[in-house]
Scaffold this motif. Sequence first.
Motif, mmCIF file in Angstrom:
data_model
loop_
_atom_site.group_PDB
_atom_site.id
_atom_site.type_symbol
_atom_site.label_atom_id
_atom_site.label_comp_id
_atom_site.label_asym_id
_atom_site.label_seq_id
_atom_site.Cartn_x
_atom_site.Cartn_y
_atom_site.Cartn_z
ATOM 1 N N ILE A 158 -29.430 -10.865 -20.239
ATOM 2 C CA ILE A 158 -29.648 -9.505 -19.669
ATOM 3 C C ILE A 158 -29.647 -9.682 -17.913
ATOM 4 C CG2 ILE A 158 -31.058 -7.794 -19.507
ATOM 5 C CD1 ILE A 158 -31.455 -8.121 -22.390
ATOM 6 N N ALA A 170 -26.450 -4.259 -20.939
ATOM 7 C CA ALA A 170 -27.415 -5.101 -21.561
ATOM 8 C C ALA A 170 -26.775 -5.217 -23.257
ATOM 9 C CB ALA A 170 -28.961 -4.869 -21.277
ATOM 10 N N PRO A 187 -34.315 -3.531 -16.850
ATOM 11 C CA PRO A 187 -35.257 -4.364 -17.611
ATOM 12 C C PRO A 187 -36.757 -4.628 -17.102
ATOM 13 C CG PRO A 187 -33.391 -5.890 -16.633
ATOM 14 C CD PRO A 187 -33.170 -4.174 -16.143
#
Length: 192
Positions: free
Chosen positions: A100, A109, A175
């Motif tokens: 990621i 991702a 993320p």
Amino acid sequence: MPAYNSDFNSDPNPPRLIGNFPLLPLRTKTRGPAYVLPFPSPPLPAHESPEIESESYDILDEVLRLFRANTFFRNFEIKGPADRLLVYGIWFVSDCLQKIKPNASARDAGKEVNNLALDLNFAIPGDPGFPLNQMYEPPRDRQDAEQLKLYMAQVRQELASRLLARVYEEDESKPSKWWLSFTKRKFMGKSL
């Protein structure tokens, strides 16, 4: 301070073992040889795990719960068969996090992590490329090896989807920095 071991080691119903790798039940929709646990009622959001006492709580919930704490340890004492699956799960989560990128969207991702999870060219206990073969016994025969590979593939796919739900819990465009801060750490100094 010792690393955290699996609560499933004390399960009164011993799991089926291939070598000494357990085939524990999973809460999953992914096809595979694992016994399927019931889903919680009412359903939980994808980024949450059921309570530890719940019949829906499985070893993969425990892997994600203990991942961050255990990644700081270079030594780990195996106290039961569930610990072997816990160790494998932590290594796999670590590999997923390395895929990621810090600026990747959930979709990008997801492609990377799912490609890793779906790749069937991975080592199982007994294969020369498997880390810490001295802690794992190889399968007895070819049929057991196939069964173990299918189970491990099921574990990898389910772990990948649960991890992505947690990493992108707050924002699908980037993320969680908190999860990505563990990309450089290697549990027991090893990776898959």
